[in-house]
Design a protein around this motif. Structure first.
Motif, PDB file in Angstrom:
ATOM      1  N   THR A  24       0.854  -1.191   0.000  1.00  0.00           N
ATOM      2  CA  THR A  24       0.000   0.000   0.000  1.00  0.00           C
ATOM      3  C   THR A  24       0.889   1.240   0.000  1.00  0.00           C
ATOM      4  O   THR A  24       1.924   1.281   0.690  1.00  0.00           O
ATOM      5  CB  THR A  24      -0.907   0.011   1.233  1.00  0.00           C
ATOM      6  N   SER A  25       0.472   2.247  -0.758  1.00  0.00           N
ATOM      7  CA  SER A  25       1.249   3.497  -0.797  1.00  0.00           C
ATOM      8  C   SER A  25       0.335   4.646  -1.201  1.00  0.00           C
ATOM      9  O   SER A  25      -0.640   4.463  -1.935  1.00  0.00           O
ATOM     10  CB  SER A  25       2.404   3.392  -1.804  1.00  0.00           C
ATOM     11  N   ASP A  26       0.655   5.864  -0.666  1.00  0.00           N
ATOM     12  CA  ASP A  26      -0.051   7.062  -1.111  1.00  0.00           C
ATOM     13  C   ASP A  26       0.808   7.881  -2.079  1.00  0.00           C
ATOM     14  O   ASP A  26       0.482   9.023  -2.411  1.00  0.00           O
ATOM     15  CB  ASP A  26      -0.465   7.929   0.075  1.00  0.00           C
ATOM     16  N   VAL A  27       1.923   7.308  -2.535  1.00  0.00           N
ATOM     17  CA  VAL A  27       2.812   7.965  -3.499  1.00  0.00           C
ATOM     18  C   VAL A  27       2.370   7.586  -4.902  1.00  0.00           C
ATOM     19  O   VAL A  27       2.120   6.409  -5.201  1.00  0.00           O
ATOM     20  CB  VAL A  27       4.283   7.570  -3.261  1.00  0.00           C
ATOM     21  N   TRP A  28       2.303   8.617  -5.766  1.00  0.00           N
ATOM     22  CA  TRP A  28       1.938   8.405  -7.161  1.00  0.00           C
ATOM     23  C   TRP A  28       3.046   8.950  -8.043  1.00  0.00           C
ATOM     24  O   TRP A  28       3.659   9.978  -7.746  1.00  0.00           O
ATOM     25  CB  TRP A  28       0.623   9.114  -7.483  1.00  0.00           C
ATOM     26  N   ASP A  29       3.312   8.228  -9.144  1.00  0.00           N
ATOM     27  CA  ASP A  29       4.341   8.623 -10.102  1.00  0.00           C
ATOM     28  C   ASP A  29       3.675   9.165 -11.365  1.00  0.00           C
ATOM     29  O   ASP A  29       2.793   8.514 -11.938  1.00  0.00           O
ATOM     30  CB  ASP A  29       5.223   7.435 -10.475  1.00  0.00           C
ATOM     31  N   GLN A  30       4.130  10.373 -11.787  1.00  0.00           N
ATOM     32  CA  GLN A  30       3.655  10.905 -13.067  1.00  0.00           C
ATOM     33  C   GLN A  30       4.480  10.244 -14.165  1.00  0.00           C
ATOM     34  O   GLN A  30       5.721  10.294 -14.134  1.00  0.00           O
ATOM     35  CB  GLN A  30       3.805  12.428 -13.122  1.00  0.00           C
ATOM     36  N   VAL A  31       3.799   9.599 -15.128  1.00  0.00           N
ATOM     37  CA  VAL A  31       4.491   8.787 -16.127  1.00  0.00           C
ATOM     38  C   VAL A  31       4.081   9.208 -17.535  1.00  0.00           C
ATOM     39  O   VAL A  31       3.016   9.805 -17.745  1.00  0.00           O
ATOM     40  CB  VAL A  31       4.183   7.284 -15.929  1.00  0.00           C
ATOM     41  N   GLN A  32       4.976   8.896 -18.466  1.00  0.00           N
ATOM     42  CA  GLN A  32       4.710   9.077 -19.888  1.00  0.00           C
ATOM     43  C   GLN A  32       4.980   7.741 -20.579  1.00  0.00           C
ATOM     44  O   GLN A  32       6.099   7.211 -20.489  1.00  0.00           O
ATOM     45  CB  GLN A  32       5.601  10.183 -20.468  1.00  0.00           C
ATOM     46  N   THR A  33       3.943   7.160 -21.229  1.00  0.00           N
ATOM     47  CA  THR A  33       4.070   5.839 -21.858  1.00  0.00           C
ATOM     48  C   THR A  33       3.430   5.871 -23.236  1.00  0.00           C
ATOM     49  O   THR A  33       2.690   6.803 -23.591  1.00  0.00           O
ATOM     50  CB  THR A  33       3.369   4.761 -21.009  1.00  0.00           C
ATOM     51  N   GLN A  34       3.688   4.788 -24.005  1.00  0.00           N
ATOM     52  CA  GLN A  34       3.040   4.686 -25.308  1.00  0.00           C
ATOM     53  C   GLN A  34       1.554   4.362 -25.193  1.00  0.00           C
ATOM     54  O   GLN A  34       0.811   4.446 -26.178  1.00  0.00           O
ATOM     55  CB  GLN A  34       3.733   3.634 -26.183  1.00  0.00           C
TER      56      GLN A  34
END
Length: 711
Positions: free
Chosen positions: A675-685
């Motif tokens: 469980t985590s409240d950390v979110w990663d901003q990502v760029q994907t295809q």
């Protein structure tokens, strides 16, 4: 210095002024001479109105009121090279001349009327009302300004037509004496707001805060740099192109009732200041050092001091002389007679020369940086350029104001010039047989005060000096001074008082000549007091570097020259201080460029700041997704477990760009049971957005992790 006068090249009338070569080493500085009156279109000895004239470039216009004239003097030759009559109806008004290159303006400060003279013909070409009483007009770098000090308006004017050039600006009146710096910028002191307002090409710039609202502000342009003295707080602000430097002045500066007196222009980096009781202070704007000098002629009426070369010239209206202090020798030299006792003394700095004039006197002075003095006879009929008709002069009574035409004894022109060079008399002594006191100079450095002194030449009939000792401001012996004394026959010396705090406290001292007086009793003849802080303002830090970190920067810099230095770091997140040469600051906005400055500070003042920028662009990472074996991985539009901006198919693992991390909704991943409240901003295809950190192969070490920044 004579020009080419061959008939083939010069077909001008015999009365035309001689053409003088331009001195390339001299600049054109704006000048203002009080008491000069409007010039008529007629130049005596010249027969045609269309004739053109060339005056010496190394020169100045001087008032010659005893005969109703203004004259142009050649400083190098020490002679007048042009004369012009005064318009009779203008007599009795206060008029100033403002000159910048070929721009020559006459300002009637009683009526606010400005007139332009064509210097090629010495003819008034236009006049215009530009303001009210106490109007200031300045010219420099091809621009001219009219400043109404009472109304608080600043208006750029065309130097040829005198018409307004662009809109005017309204500032809080009354305004102080303005100046134009070496880059052509106008600076206007506004004491009611404690600011100085710059103008460039007629456009108002960002005000510079020099003190508190209502402080007494004075402006000097020193070597082209604005210097604002705040007499209320005893500080000076040096406005460099890369920032301002604040210097603490000796505390007695604040005792000057109407503020210290400073010249409008200083030829070099030293700004001389005249304080309360005739105290003289010298501010070296190059290094932030302040020296105080004891005067030997107190209780006289002085004009503002001026500096040229190593000498300080202090106009003494009471004696009609220039008091001369040699900064190299640390001693007062023989004074220079300038006018009659009580007469008017006008002093300007122009073309690396000092010009001294009494509007009603027959003689003016031109001094060069080496101290040489040329006495200019303003009424000499032998003007260069050929034979001339005698100038007809009719005596006309003046009204005691401005350019007067009253010849005869006591009114200038008719009285011979007093012989120069008699030493100024020291103040009256209670004991006439006491030796004259020495001249001390005080300056601070590295937690100490140095008081160097020069003995005064002793008149006959006084007791010999047995020794020189150091006293404090209360005439008590100073304990711990090094050395403790100097022999009575010493040519001078320096006392040092160490172990002092580098604060804004002013330490005052006197140097006394000790002697044995009546009945063999020991007595002291003390100098006037001199004071200084125990250090000088530090130099700027060097080699400032900034390395970006999450919401901050790691800073390093080289040590400043100075004593007891504290460094002040300013950034968009606020101000912090340190005594070291490195600091990590926080609170900056990521993904933006921020400017950071470091200023060195101690009790004597501040250095100019040094600045750098740090770009906190996101340090993106290439990482893979994880825990995608049970279901598709949904890319969210924000750091929440709702919505969809993309989808990574089940069992598909890719390398994607992770931009930054942020906190959001708590998310539980059943596949990894984390469980985590950390979110990663990502760029994907498969789309851009946010993934829970449980679904990205980060190290999970800290927040943000893996060298990422917070979004």
């Amino acid at each position: 210095m004579s020009g080419d006068r061959s008939p083939a090249r010069d077909a001008r009338p015999r009365g035309v002024l001689r053409h003088f070569r331009r001195d390339r080493l001299t600049g054109q500085l704006a000048i203002g001479l009080a008491g000069v009156l409007c010039v008529s279109a007629l130049v005596y000895g010249v027969g045609t109105a269309g004739a053109r004239y060339r005056l010496a470039d190394v020169g100045a216009w001087l008032s010659a009121g005893a005969k109703g004239l203004v004259v142009h003097a050649n400083g190098l030759a020490g002679k007048v090279d042009g004369k012009a009559a005064v318009v009779p109806q203008m007599r009795g008004h206060h008029i100033k001349i403002v000159q910048d290159g070929t721009t020559v303006l006459l300002v009637d400060t009683d009526t606010g009327v400005v007139s332009r003279i064509d210097p090629s013909q010495l003819k008034i070409t236009t006049s215009r009302a530009a303001g009210g009483p106490a109007l200031q007009v300045l010219a420099g770098s091809g621009a001219a300004y009219a400043i109404d000090s009472v109304k608080g308006t600043v208006q750029r004017i065309d130097p040829l037509t005198l018409a307004p050039a662009g809109p005017s600006a309204a500032l809080t009146a009354p305004l102080g004496q303005a100046g134009i710096d070496g880059r052509g910028n106008l600076w206007v002191p506004v004491p009611q707001t404690g600011q100085v307002v710059p103008f460039q090409n007629g456009r108002q710039g960002t005000p510079v805060t020099a003190g508190r609202a209502g402080d007494r502000l004075s402006l000097t342009i020193a070597a082209g740099t604005p210097v604002i003295v705040d007499s209320t707080s005893a500080t000076a602000l040096v406005v460099h192109p890369d920032g301002t430097q604040r210097v603490t002045l000796p505390a007695p500066v604040a005792e000057a009732e109407n503020g210290v007196r400073v010249p409008p222009v200083a030829d070099g980096q030293t700004v001389p200041m005249l304080g309360a009781g005739g105290s003289l202070y010298l501010l070296d704007t190059g290094v932030g050092r302040v020296e105080s000098v004891a005067l030997r002629v107190p209780h006289h009426a002085f004009e503002a001091p001026n500096v040229l070369g190593p000498r300080v010239y202090l106009p003494d209206r009471t004696s009609g002389r220039l008091l001369v202090f040699n900064t190299d020798k640390g001693a007062w030299e023989a004074p220079i007679t300038a006018t009659r006792p009580g007469g008017t003394i006008e002093v300007i700095t122009r073309d690396h020369m000092l010009w001294v004039n009494d509007p009603d006197g027959a003689t003016a002075l031109a001094l060069d940086p080496g101290g040489a003095v040329k006495r200019i006879k303003k009424y000499d009929d032998h003007v260069p350029g050929g034979n001339r008709r005698p100038i007809p002069i009719k005596a006309a009574p003046g009204n005691g104001n401005g350019n007067r035409n009253a010849g005869g004894p006591g009114h200038g022109g008719g009285d011979p010039v007093p012989p120069p060079g008699r030493p100024a008399k020291p103040p009256a002594k209670q004991d006439p047989t006491a030796p004259d006191p020495p001249t001390p100079i005080a300056s601070g450095d590295n937690g100490s005060i140095k008081i160097r002194f020069t003995p005064a030449p002793q008149p006959q009939g006084v007791y010999p000096v047995s020794r020189f000792v150091l006293l404090d401001g209360n005439d008590q012996p100073v304990k711990g001074a090094t050395p403790a004394q100097f022999a009575g026959n010493a040519p001078g010396g320096t006392f040092t008082v160490g172990g002092l705090a580098c604060s804004n406290k002013t330490y005052e001292y006197k140097v006394a000549a000790e002697y044995k007086g009546k009945n063999g009793r020991t007595a002291l003849s003390p100098s006037g007091p001199v004071g200084a802080t125990a250090c000088q303002a530090p130099g700027p830090p060097t080699a400032l570097q900034a390395t970006g970190v999450n919401h901050g920067a790691q800073l390093t810099w080289g040590k400043s020259a100075g004593y007891a230095v504290t460094y002040v770091i300013s950034s968009p997140s606020g101000t912090v201080t340190t005594t070291g040469t490195s600091k990590t600051i926080t609170g900056l906005t990521n993904n933006q460029t921020s400017t950071i400055s470091v200023t060195a500070r101690n009790g004597a003042g501040d250095s100019t700041p040094v600045s750098t920028t740090v770009n906190l662009a996101y340090p993106t990472k290439q990482l893979r997704n994880t825990n995608n074996g049970q279901t598709n991985t949904i890319i969210r539009p924000g750091p929440h477990a709702t919505g969809q901006s993309g989808k990574i198919p089940q069992n598909v693992y890719i390398t994607m760009t992770v931009v930054c991390q942020t906190r959001g909704d708590s998310f539980h991943d059943p596949e990894s049971n984390t469980t985590s409240d950390v979110w990663d901003q990502v760029q994907t295809q498969y789309g851009n957005g946010y993934l829970s950190d449980t679904l990205v192969a980060t190290s999970k070490s800290g927040y943000p992790s893996d060298g990422l920044y917070e979004c």
